[in-house]
Scaffold this motif. Structure first.
Motif, PDB file in Angstrom:
ATOM      1  N   PHE A   1      13.975   9.744   1.855  1.00  5.85           N
ATOM      2  CA  PHE A   1      12.311  10.575   1.273  1.00  5.85           C
ATOM      3  C   PHE A   1      11.817  10.439   1.721  1.00  5.85           C
ATOM      4  N   THR A   2      10.704  10.224   2.278  1.00  6.75           N
ATOM      5  CA  THR A   2       9.881   9.674   2.958  1.00  6.75           C
ATOM      6  C   THR A   2      10.016  10.470   4.583  1.00  6.75           C
TER       7      THR A   2
ATOM      8  N   GLU B   1      -0.048  14.377  -6.814  1.00 10.84           N
ATOM      9  CA  GLU B   1      -0.012  15.275  -5.156  1.00 10.84           C
ATOM     10  C   GLU B   1       1.871  15.222  -4.753  1.00 10.84           C
ATOM     11  N   GLU B   2       2.518  15.059  -5.075  1.00  5.85           N
ATOM     12  CA  GLU B   2       3.934  15.108  -4.819  1.00  5.85           C
ATOM     13  C   GLU B   2       4.768  15.495  -5.569  1.00  5.85           C
ATOM     14  N   SER B   3       5.885  16.568  -5.922  1.00  8.54           N
ATOM     15  CA  SER B   3       6.714  16.732  -6.352  1.00  8.54           C
ATOM     16  C   SER B   3       7.485  15.195  -7.597  1.00  8.54           C
ATOM     17  N   PRO B   4       7.082  16.183  -8.956  1.00 16.53           N
ATOM     18  CA  PRO B   4       7.594  14.996  -9.903  1.00 16.53           C
ATOM     19  C   PRO B   4       9.336  14.831  -9.485  1.00 16.53           C
ATOM     20  N   ALA B   5       9.715  16.139  -9.510  1.00 24.16           N
ATOM     21  CA  ALA B   5      11.344  15.558  -9.725  1.00 24.16           C
ATOM     22  C   ALA B   5      11.842  15.439  -7.930  1.00 24.16           C
ATOM     23  N   ARG B   6      11.034  15.240  -6.831  1.00 28.99           N
ATOM     24  CA  ARG B   6      10.999  13.689  -5.602  1.00 28.99           C
ATOM     25  C   ARG B   6      11.224  12.208  -5.949  1.00 28.99           C
TER      26      ARG B   6
ATOM     27  N   ALA C   1       1.260  -1.156  -0.083  1.00 29.54           N
ATOM     28  CA  ALA C   1      -0.689  -0.030   0.477  1.00 29.54           C
ATOM     29  C   ALA C   1       1.018   1.456   0.424  1.00 29.54           C
ATOM     30  N   ASP C   2       2.015   1.107   0.053  1.00 24.68           N
ATOM     31  CA  ASP C   2       2.933   1.837   0.967  1.00 24.68           C
ATOM     32  C   ASP C   2       3.580   2.197  -1.159  1.00 24.68           C
ATOM     33  N   PRO C   3       3.601   3.501  -1.601  1.00 22.21           N
ATOM     34  CA  PRO C   3       4.102   2.832  -2.919  1.00 22.21           C
ATOM     35  C   PRO C   3       5.867   3.275  -2.507  1.00 22.21           C
TER      36      PRO C   3
ATOM     37  N   LEU D   1      20.341 -10.130  -0.946  1.00 23.13           N
ATOM     38  CA  LEU D   1      19.548  -9.495  -0.551  1.00 23.13           C
ATOM     39  C   LEU D   1      19.275  -9.205   0.179  1.00 23.13           C
ATOM     40  N   GLU D   2      19.826  -9.587   1.607  1.00 25.68           N
ATOM     41  CA  GLU D   2      19.512  -8.386   2.797  1.00 25.68           C
ATOM     42  C   GLU D   2      20.257  -7.493   2.896  1.00 25.68           C
ATOM     43  N   ARG D   3      21.531  -6.848   2.517  1.00 29.58           N
ATOM     44  CA  ARG D   3      22.373  -5.642   2.146  1.00 29.58           C
ATOM     45  C   ARG D   3      21.582  -5.009   0.883  1.00 29.58           C
ATOM     46  N   LEU D   4      20.521  -5.430   0.113  1.00 23.63           N
ATOM     47  CA  LEU D   4      19.732  -4.491  -0.522  1.00 23.63           C
ATOM     48  C   LEU D   4      18.513  -3.641   0.149  1.00 23.63           C
ATOM     49  N   ARG D   5      18.038  -5.122   0.934  1.00 19.32           N
ATOM     50  CA  ARG D   5      17.095  -4.292   1.541  1.00 19.32           C
ATOM     51  C   ARG D   5      17.068  -3.371   2.521  1.00 19.32           C
ATOM     52  N   ALA D   6      18.387  -3.487   3.493  1.00 20.29           N
ATOM     53  CA  ALA D   6      18.536  -2.518   3.479  1.00 20.29           C
ATOM     54  C   ALA D   6      19.104  -1.512   2.947  1.00 20.29           C
ATOM     55  N   GLU D   7      19.562  -1.563   2.242  1.00 20.65           N
ATOM     56  CA  GLU D   7      20.177   0.099   1.536  1.00 20.65           C
ATOM     57  C   GLU D   7      18.905   1.002   1.115  1.00 20.65           C
ATOM     58  N   LEU D   8      18.333   0.028   0.530  1.00 15.36           N
ATOM     59  CA  LEU D   8      16.606   0.897   0.194  1.00 15.36           C
ATOM     60  C   LEU D   8      15.802   0.837   1.302  1.00 15.36           C
ATOM     61  N   GLY D   9      15.801   0.488   2.141  1.00 23.58           N
ATOM     62  CA  GLY D   9      15.083   1.202   3.218  1.00 23.58           C
ATOM     63  C   GLY D   9      16.583   2.258   3.966  1.00 23.58           C
ATOM     64  N   HIS D  10      17.349   2.360   4.211  1.00 24.98           N
ATOM     65  CA  HIS D  10      17.688   3.111   4.528  1.00 24.98           C
ATOM     66  C   HIS D  10      17.196   4.595   3.399  1.00 24.98           C
TER      67      HIS D  10
END
Length: 236
Positions: free
Chosen positions: A190-191, A143-148, A81-83, A176-185
């Protein structure tokens, strides 16, 4: 040695089989030296079927990406549900695909690195994933900034591609765990809501003016007074 054709009628499995055979031949014989007829024969299909399904040599080497892009789009449509989180999990889908077919990915990397036209094609293919992420985010967050949103899609794609290449090259830390952690950061960066300037009272800043030549003890006393005043204000 040619691999066995897929045992199912799944078009995605068929494409992966043909891609694997083409990459194997390109790696063994050289890209320029390998003919379409040889690829078709190794994959167990006719020359006509090859051209109907894949078009040309430069198309077949990346043909599995077509099925993967479709899979990524479906994952986003039915995902979190969270884009922002959905984009991260979609990147994981891509990473897992190549982790599970790493041998083919290693061969493709070697072939692509030796052919400038294929390197250019790889860049275009990579951007297609980023564009899927961008379009999804802009649809879900109008409604979010396209640039963001574009910045977030680019950041996720870049982090994913860095770790994907590291994994293909054999880096044991590229998991995969490292990727997941980096993407989580990245998602957090951003949010995370930005508090207005001055609203964060958990950090006290003391600014004082004092004549040149004041003793360290005098400066220290004034700073302590300012900090005590800020703490009292925070407690009100």
């Amino acid at each position: 040695m040619p691999s066995a054709p897929p045992t199912t009628d799944d078009p995605a499995d068929f494409r992966v089989h043909v891609v694997a055979e083409s990459i194997r031949l390109f790696a063994e014989q050289g890209y320029e030296a390998t003919t379409v007829e040889q690829v078709a024969a190794a994959a167990g299909i006719s020359r006509r079927t090859f051209f109907r399904q894949f078009g040309a040599k430069e198309d077949v080497i990346f043909a599995d990406h077509e099925s993967l892009l479709t899979q990524v789009s479906a994952h986003l449509a039915a995902g979190d549900a969270d884009p922002y989180a959905a984009v991260c999990s979609a990147a994981e889908v891509v990473f897992l695909h190549f982790r599970d077919s790493r041998e083919m990915a290693v061969r493709r990397l070697r072939v692509v690195q030796g052919v400038p036209a294929l390197r250019d094609r790889e860049l275009v293919t990579t951007y297609r994933y980023q564009r899927v992420f961008e379009d999804f985010l802009r649809t879900r967050l109008p409604e979010e900034s396209p640039a963001r949103l574009i910045g977030y899609a680019a950041a996720v794609t870049s982090a994913h591609n860095f770790l994907l290449r590291a994994m293909i090259r054999g880096d044991e830390d590229a998991t995969l765990e490292r990727l997941r952690a980096e993407l989580g950061h990245l998602r957090g960066a951003f949010t995370r809501p930005e508090a207005p300037l001055g609203d964060d009272l958990s950090v006290a800043v003391a600014v004082i003016t004092q004549p040149v030549g004041s003793s360290p003890d005098e400066v220290g006393r004034l700073v302590a007074e300012q900090l005590r005043a800020a703490q009292q204000h925070r407690g009100q």
